[in-house]
Design an enzyme around this catalytic site. Sequence first.
Site, short mmCIF file in Angstrom:
data_model
loop_
_atom_site.label_atom_id
_atom_site.label_comp_id
_atom_site.label_asym_id
_atom_site.label_seq_id
_atom_site.Cartn_x
_atom_site.Cartn_y
_atom_site.Cartn_z
N LYS A 33 0.85 -1.20 0.00
CA LYS A 33 0.00 0.00 0.00
C LYS A 33 0.88 1.24 0.00
CE LYS A 33 -2.10 1.83 3.78
NZ LYS A 33 -1.93 3.29 3.71
N ASP A 60 -3.72 4.24 -1.61
CA ASP A 60 -4.58 4.67 -0.50
C ASP A 60 -4.55 6.19 -0.38
OD1 ASP A 60 -5.97 4.84 1.92
OD2 ASP A 60 -4.23 4.31 3.13
N LEU A 61 -5.27 6.87 -1.30
CA LEU A 61 -5.27 8.34 -1.28
C LEU A 61 -6.56 8.90 -0.69
CD1 LEU A 61 -3.37 9.07 -4.62
CD2 LEU A 61 -2.48 8.89 -2.30
N LYS A 62 -7.50 8.04 -0.37
CA LYS A 62 -8.74 8.43 0.35
C LYS A 62 -9.33 9.71 -0.23
CE LYS A 62 -6.96 6.65 4.80
NZ LYS A 62 -5.52 6.55 4.49
N ASP A 65 -13.93 14.71 -2.13
CA ASP A 65 -14.10 15.98 -2.83
C ASP A 65 -15.46 15.92 -3.53
OD1 ASP A 65 -13.53 18.44 -4.25
OD2 ASP A 65 -11.39 17.99 -4.02
N ILE A 66 -15.74 16.88 -4.40
CA ILE A 66 -17.02 16.85 -5.11
C ILE A 66 -17.00 15.70 -6.13
CG2 ILE A 66 -17.46 19.31 -4.77
CD1 ILE A 66 -16.56 19.78 -7.69
N PRO A 67 -18.20 15.21 -6.53
CA PRO A 67 -18.25 14.02 -7.40
C PRO A 67 -17.37 14.10 -8.64
CG PRO A 67 -20.43 14.50 -6.55
CD PRO A 67 -19.55 15.64 -6.09
N ASN A 68 -17.41 15.22 -9.37
CA ASN A 68 -16.64 15.33 -10.61
C ASN A 68 -15.15 15.16 -10.35
OD1 ASN A 68 -16.35 16.12 -13.49
ND2 ASN A 68 -15.32 17.90 -12.59
N THR A 69 -14.66 15.79 -9.30
CA THR A 69 -13.22 15.75 -8.99
C THR A 69 -12.80 14.34 -8.57
OG1 THR A 69 -13.32 18.05 -8.31
CG2 THR A 69 -11.43 16.79 -7.52
N THR A 120 -9.61 4.10 11.72
CA THR A 120 -9.34 3.20 12.86
C THR A 120 -8.66 3.92 14.03
OG1 THR A 120 -7.32 2.55 11.71
CG2 THR A 120 -9.21 1.07 11.51
N ARG A 181 -2.60 -5.02 15.05
CA ARG A 181 -1.45 -5.04 15.95
C ARG A 181 -1.24 -6.44 16.51
NH1 ARG A 181 -0.57 -1.12 13.69
NH2 ARG A 181 -0.08 0.96 14.44
N GLN A 190 -3.37 4.30 16.71
CA GLN A 190 -4.56 3.52 16.36
C GLN A 190 -5.42 3.31 17.60
OE1 GLN A 190 -5.42 2.87 13.43
NE2 GLN A 190 -3.65 2.58 12.11
N ARG A 211 3.48 -0.08 10.59
CA ARG A 211 4.59 -0.02 11.54
C ARG A 211 4.98 -1.33 12.21
NH1 ARG A 211 1.89 5.29 14.00
NH2 ARG A 211 0.14 4.09 13.18
O1 LIG Z 1 -8.96 3.89 8.94
C1 LIG Z 1 -7.80 3.84 8.47
C2 LIG Z 1 -7.53 4.02 7.13
C3 LIG Z 1 -6.23 3.90 6.68
N1 LIG Z 1 -5.22 3.64 7.53
C4 LIG Z 1 -3.85 3.50 6.96
O2 LIG Z 1 -3.37 2.19 7.23
C5 LIG Z 1 -2.00 2.22 7.62
C6 LIG Z 1 -1.87 1.65 9.00
O3 LIG Z 1 -0.53 1.74 9.41
P1 LIG Z 1 -0.01 1.22 10.84
O4 LIG Z 1 1.40 1.68 10.85
O5 LIG Z 1 -0.16 -0.28 10.82
O6 LIG Z 1 -0.84 1.86 11.91
C7 LIG Z 1 -1.55 3.68 7.49
O7 LIG Z 1 -0.93 3.81 6.23
C8 LIG Z 1 -2.84 4.48 7.52
O8 LIG Z 1 -2.77 5.63 6.71
C9 LIG Z 1 -5.48 3.48 8.85
O9 LIG Z 1 -4.57 3.24 9.68
N2 LIG Z 1 -6.77 3.56 9.29
#
Ligand SMILES: O=c1ccn([C@@H]2O[C@H](COP(=O)(O)O)[C@@H](O)[C@H]2O)c(=O)[nH]1
Length: 231
Positions: A33, A60-62, A65-69, A120, A181, A190, A211
């Site tokens: 990721k 994972d850029l989450k 924004d608005i629908p078009n973008t 999370t 974890r 977290q 991590r």
């Molecule tokens: O709800 C969320 C969405 C994305 N993340 C991403 O996952 C990893 C988790 O990394 P750890 O080092 O295992 O905590 C990280 O890249 C977050 O941006 C998330 O943790 N929770």
Amino acid sequence: MSSKPIIVALDYDNKTEALQLIDKLDPKMCRLKVGKEMFTLFGPDLVKEIHRRDFELFLDLKFHDIPNTVAKAVAAAAELGVWMTNVHASGGLAMMQAAQQALLPYGDKAPLLIAVTVLTSMSDEELKLLGVDVSAAEHVKRLAALTQQAGLHGIVCSAQEASMLKAEFGPEFKLVTPGIRPAGVDKGDQHRVMTPPQAIAAGSDYLVIGRPITKAADPLAALSAIHASLA
Ligand SMILES: O=c1ccn([C@@H]2O[C@H](COP(=O)(O)O)[C@@H](O)[C@H]2O)c(=O)[nH]1
């Protein structure tokens, strides 16, 4: 359980260090990721370098924004050939539908599209500060329903919600769970966490783990131990 449930989260500010880890990993054992930090620093070139090494990549850029973008951003991710990408479910139904439709021209080459529900790192108390007066689990369920209605493949949630969500939304709706974890490992920022075997038993399809692997003294040994704990 997916045959390859582990997704290693590469949150590095140094490309050489990230590639050194990747070169020790086996694409048969895990997916990778790339998130906001690495994509901002190293861009599509990093994605190409990872693909050259035969790994499937979750970008994972989450998008939020608005629908078009968002539709255009998701199509740009599809152009990169990534395996999975995501939006925030709180961007709303119209935004998620626009994102899903933007992927139709890519057919079976389209990435899986999922939506982030409640991060999370967030607790019930933190949600209250945002004016959300239900538990994280309840809010996740609401956003998951909206995501399924929009036709996306699944959601990002905590493994703590996985068994409830599988019962509610069925086996095909993918649950991608960070906040993983292994026993005894620091939770860091977290909040809603589970161990890898607990997460799989609860119904998670994919475990996002950063991590506990990347900051371990021996990242390869840490990944191998997690992999073995799921066998
Ligand atoms: O709800 C969320 C969405 C994305 N993340 C991403 O996952 C990893 C988790 O990394 P750890 O080092 O295992 O905590 C990280 O890249 C977050 O941006 C998330 O943790 N929770």
